[in-house]
Design an enzyme around this catalytic site. Structure first.
Site, PDB file in Angstrom:
ATOM      1  N   SER A  15       0.808  -1.217   0.000  1.00 33.17           N
ATOM      2  CA  SER A  15       0.000   0.000   0.000  1.00 33.17           C
ATOM      3  C   SER A  15       0.841   1.268   0.000  1.00 33.17           C
ATOM      4  CB  SER A  15      -0.947   0.010   1.211  1.00 33.17           C
ATOM      5  OG  SER A  15      -0.201   0.035   2.420  1.00 33.17           O
ATOM      6  N   SER A 142      15.317  -6.100   3.238  1.00 34.82           N
ATOM      7  CA  SER A 142      15.968  -5.874   4.520  1.00 34.82           C
ATOM      8  C   SER A 142      16.337  -4.388   4.593  1.00 34.82           C
ATOM      9  CB  SER A 142      17.190  -6.788   4.648  1.00 34.82           C
ATOM     10  OG  SER A 142      17.893  -6.549   5.846  1.00 34.82           O
ATOM     11  N   TYR A 156      15.068  -1.428  15.385  1.00 36.01           N
ATOM     12  CA  TYR A 156      14.872  -1.635  13.951  1.00 36.01           C
ATOM     13  C   TYR A 156      16.035  -2.442  13.384  1.00 36.01           C
ATOM     14  CZ  TYR A 156      14.436  -0.694   8.974  1.00 36.01           C
ATOM     15  OH  TYR A 156      14.342  -0.827   7.610  1.00 36.01           O
ATOM     16  N   LYS A 160      16.291  -6.271  11.535  1.00 39.48           N
ATOM     17  CA  LYS A 160      16.863  -6.474  10.202  1.00 39.48           C
ATOM     18  C   LYS A 160      18.113  -7.360  10.266  1.00 39.48           C
ATOM     19  CE  LYS A 160      13.780  -4.233   7.887  1.00 39.48           C
ATOM     20  NZ  LYS A 160      12.860  -4.949   6.963  1.00 39.48           N
TER      21      LYS A 160
END
Length: 264
Positions: A15, A142, A156, A160
């Site tokens: 989206s 990634s 975060y 990853k």
């Protein structure tokens, strides 16, 4: 990719941002795209088709990568319509800013749930079908932040880094089954990711890290907003999907960012 036309690709997080760019680009290039989003499928479909030619093959499915049932149902609907799955481009995820010390358990769990476990759910759901087919490509977005950690982006980066390890192991496990795995590691690009980044609650005034965090975040956000739009990532994804022997890792971004990964 397997020699069928058009190839059927599932794109998650379609989206906005990188997922949206990938879904639009692949549909324009003749792929059959099943784009997923947590938002209303009707609304997202209208937005995407407004930018596509009438002949484009793109369908939007609702999917929440945080929920096993939602992922399974979306993949089942796609297979009912297309009878196969040639590739997955997994882009769903979000960011959170704040000092590691300031991050509370529920905030850590939320980003791990989406960025790490969401990736696992999608891969785990499509792999049985790909193995039976003897072919398929898993492309997971990634981040350079999964190779080089940045201050105040610790959670975060943790997700990853974990995704990098997960897919590296998976690539070896599925090698003999004809399934290929690739990681795309973008640097700073101009997407809605910047505006949607969450902040840990304790990062507000009163945190020992407040001033340093605000300064660092201002620099990070300026770099992101000054970056290129995500279309180059979408073109790279197409090249990976069409490659007979894709690499495990592809870093994309400014020259200094790519060099930083190599230097580390």
């Amino acid at each position: 990719m397997i020699p069928t036309t058009p190839a059927v690709v599932l794109v998650t997080g379609a989206s906005s941002g990188i997922g949206r760019a990938c879904a639009l680009h692949l549909a324009r290039r003749g792929f059959t795209v099943f784009a997923t989003s947590r938002r209303s499928a009707v609304a997202v479909s209208a937005e995407l088709h407004a930018e596509l030619p009438p002949e484009a093959r793109l369908e939007v499915l609702g999917m929440d990568v945080d929920a096993d049932d939602s992922v399974r149902e979306a993949v089942e609907r796609m297979l009912e319509r297309a009878q196969r799955i040639d590739a997955v481009v997994h882009c769903a995820g979000f960011g959170i800013g704040g000092a590691v010390e300031d991050t509370e358990d529920d905030e850590a769990r939320a980003i791990l749930e989406t960025n790490l476990l969401g990736t696992l759910r999608v891969c785990r759901t499509v792999l049985p079908r790909m193995r039976r087919q003897g072919s398929g490509t898993l492309v997971v977005v990634s981040s350079i932040g999964g190779r080089i950690a940045l201050p105040f982006q610790g959670l975060y980066s943790a997700t990853k880094f974990a995704v990098e390890g997960l897919l590296e192991a998976m690539s070896m496990e599925v090698q003999s089954s004809g399934v290929r795995v690739a990681l795309i590691e973008p640097g700073d690009f101009h997407t809605g990711f910047t505006d949607r980044r969450a902040r840990v609650r304790r990062s507000r005034q009163g945190s020992a890290y407040h001033d340093a965090f605000e300064r660092a975040l201002a620099v990070i956000e300026a770099d992101e907003r000054g970056g290129a739009t995500p279309e180059p990532i979408a073109r790279l994804v197409e090249r990976v999907l069409l490659s007979n022997r894709p690499r495990l890792r592809y870093t994309i971004g400014s020259l200094p960012q790519r060099l930083a990964v190599r230097l580390k």
